[in-house]
Design a protein around this motif. Structure first.
Motif, PDB file in Angstrom:
ATOM      1  N   VAL A 138       0.818  -1.213   0.000  1.00 31.27           N
ATOM      2  CA  VAL A 138       0.000   0.000   0.000  1.00 31.27           C
ATOM      3  C   VAL A 138       0.854   1.267   0.000  1.00 31.27           C
ATOM      4  O   VAL A 138       0.405   2.322  -0.424  1.00 31.27           O
ATOM      5  N   GLY A 139       2.073   1.145   0.445  1.00 33.49           N
ATOM      6  CA  GLY A 139       2.958   2.299   0.468  1.00 33.49           C
ATOM      7  C   GLY A 139       3.258   2.858  -0.912  1.00 33.49           C
ATOM      8  O   GLY A 139       3.632   4.018  -1.050  1.00 33.49           O
ATOM      9  N   GLY A 140       3.064   2.057  -1.946  1.00 34.41           N
ATOM     10  CA  GLY A 140       3.311   2.534  -3.313  1.00 34.41           C
ATOM     11  C   GLY A 140       2.373   3.660  -3.685  1.00 34.41           C
ATOM     12  O   GLY A 140       2.799   4.710  -4.167  1.00 34.41           O
ATOM     13  N   PHE A 141       1.093   3.455  -3.465  1.00 31.70           N
ATOM     14  CA  PHE A 141       0.116   4.510  -3.767  1.00 31.70           C
ATOM     15  C   PHE A 141       0.331   5.699  -2.839  1.00 31.70           C
ATOM     16  O   PHE A 141       0.281   6.848  -3.277  1.00 31.70           O
ATOM     17  N   GLU A 142       0.584   5.421  -1.588  1.00 25.89           N
ATOM     18  CA  GLU A 142       0.798   6.500  -0.616  1.00 25.89           C
ATOM     19  C   GLU A 142       1.973   7.385  -1.039  1.00 25.89           C
ATOM     20  O   GLU A 142       1.895   8.614  -0.938  1.00 25.89           O
ATOM     21  N   ALA A 143       3.033   6.780  -1.535  1.00 27.16           N
ATOM     22  CA  ALA A 143       4.199   7.556  -1.977  1.00 27.16           C
ATOM     23  C   ALA A 143       3.826   8.487  -3.127  1.00 27.16           C
ATOM     24  O   ALA A 143       4.238   9.656  -3.152  1.00 27.16           O
ATOM     25  N   LEU A 144       3.035   7.975  -4.069  1.00 31.10           N
ATOM     26  CA  LEU A 144       2.608   8.815  -5.198  1.00 31.10           C
ATOM     27  C   LEU A 144       1.685   9.938  -4.733  1.00 31.10           C
ATOM     28  O   LEU A 144       1.812  11.080  -5.172  1.00 31.10           O
ATOM     29  N   PHE A 145       0.770   9.600  -3.839  1.00 25.92           N
ATOM     30  CA  PHE A 145      -0.148  10.606  -3.297  1.00 25.92           C
ATOM     31  C   PHE A 145       0.638  11.723  -2.595  1.00 25.92           C
ATOM     32  O   PHE A 145       0.415  12.906  -2.851  1.00 25.92           O
ATOM     33  N   LEU A 146       1.560  11.334  -1.731  1.00 29.13           N
ATOM     34  CA  LEU A 146       2.334  12.336  -0.983  1.00 29.13           C
ATOM     35  C   LEU A 146       3.218  13.173  -1.912  1.00 29.13           C
ATOM     36  O   LEU A 146       3.393  14.364  -1.697  1.00 29.13           O
ATOM     37  N   ARG A 147       3.735  12.556  -2.978  1.00 33.27           N
ATOM     38  CA  ARG A 147       4.610  13.270  -3.901  1.00 33.27           C
ATOM     39  C   ARG A 147       3.851  14.330  -4.704  1.00 33.27           C
ATOM     40  O   ARG A 147       4.378  15.396  -4.990  1.00 33.27           O
ATOM     41  N   TYR A 148       2.596  14.039  -5.081  1.00 28.47           N
ATOM     42  CA  TYR A 148       1.903  14.912  -6.035  1.00 28.47           C
ATOM     43  C   TYR A 148       0.692  15.671  -5.491  1.00 28.47           C
ATOM     44  O   TYR A 148       0.151  16.521  -6.191  1.00 28.47           O
ATOM     45  N   ARG A 149       0.266  15.396  -4.284  1.00 27.23           N
ATOM     46  CA  ARG A 149      -0.979  16.017  -3.794  1.00 27.23           C
ATOM     47  C   ARG A 149      -0.914  17.540  -3.770  1.00 27.23           C
ATOM     48  O   ARG A 149      -1.877  18.197  -4.148  1.00 27.23           O
TER      49      ARG A 149
END
Length: 179
Positions: A22-33
């Motif tokens: 699940v950390g994969g999506f979280e990393a993308l979310f945190l990078r681009y939000r």
């Protein structure tokens, strides 16, 4: 015009997500939000609507992620999706002076409340145990059925149901306490 290359860390995050991390999506979310929020706010000049666009952009990305084949940077896909969603928000805004009662439109503050609630819920999902969080994101984020979640997590479907029930209960309690 040539697009910049796809960031290697985005590819790593996508592969991690597909592997059930699940950390994969979280990393993308945190990078681009923040970038997506800034873009939406510039277009809409409304914090609540901009938060709605961020939420809808990342929900669309989450649904797309299992089959996502990046031919351009992830940021480009997110930005284009956010732009389309913001354009839709702009078209559906009420002209000045209308109450929205006859058209069935929602109260402008409602969007801000929904976005804030979604942000709180996302934050709370992050506080779950790794296994509970993984079950929630695979089941509700990727839309996998419990059997598929079980296969991805290497556990039984009954264990998946236990993880989901515990996660829902904890999230419900946390939402009620924070309300």
């Amino acid at each position: 015009m040539d697009l910049p290359p796809i960031l290697p860390e985005d590819l790593v995050a996508i592969r991690a997500f597909r592997a059930g991390e699940v950390g994969g999506f979280e990393a993308l979310f945190l990078r681009y939000r923040q970038r997506i929020y800034a873009q939406a706010f510039r277009m809409l000049r409304d914090e609540g609507l901009a938060l709605d666009v961020v939420q809808e952009t990342f929900l669309a990305f989450l649904r797309k992620l299992p089959s996502f084949e990046p031919r351009a940077p992830v940021s480009a896909w997110l930005s284009e999706t956010a732009w389309r969603l913001a354009q839709t928000q702009r078209r559906h805004r009420l002209p000045a002076g209308e109450t929205g009662e006859a058209t069935g439109s929602r109260d402008p503050g409602e969007g801000m409340l929904r976005a804030e609630e979604a942000r709180r819920l996302w934050d709370m999902v992050g506080t779950l145990s790794e296994r509970d969080r993984q079950a929630v994101l695979l089941r509700y984020g990727q839309g996998l059925d419990p059997g598929e979640v079980a296969a991805r997590m290497g556990i039984t479907a009954k264990a998946v149901s236990s993880h989901l029930a515990r996660a829902k209960g904890l999230l419900r309690e946390k939402m009620q306490r924070s309300a």
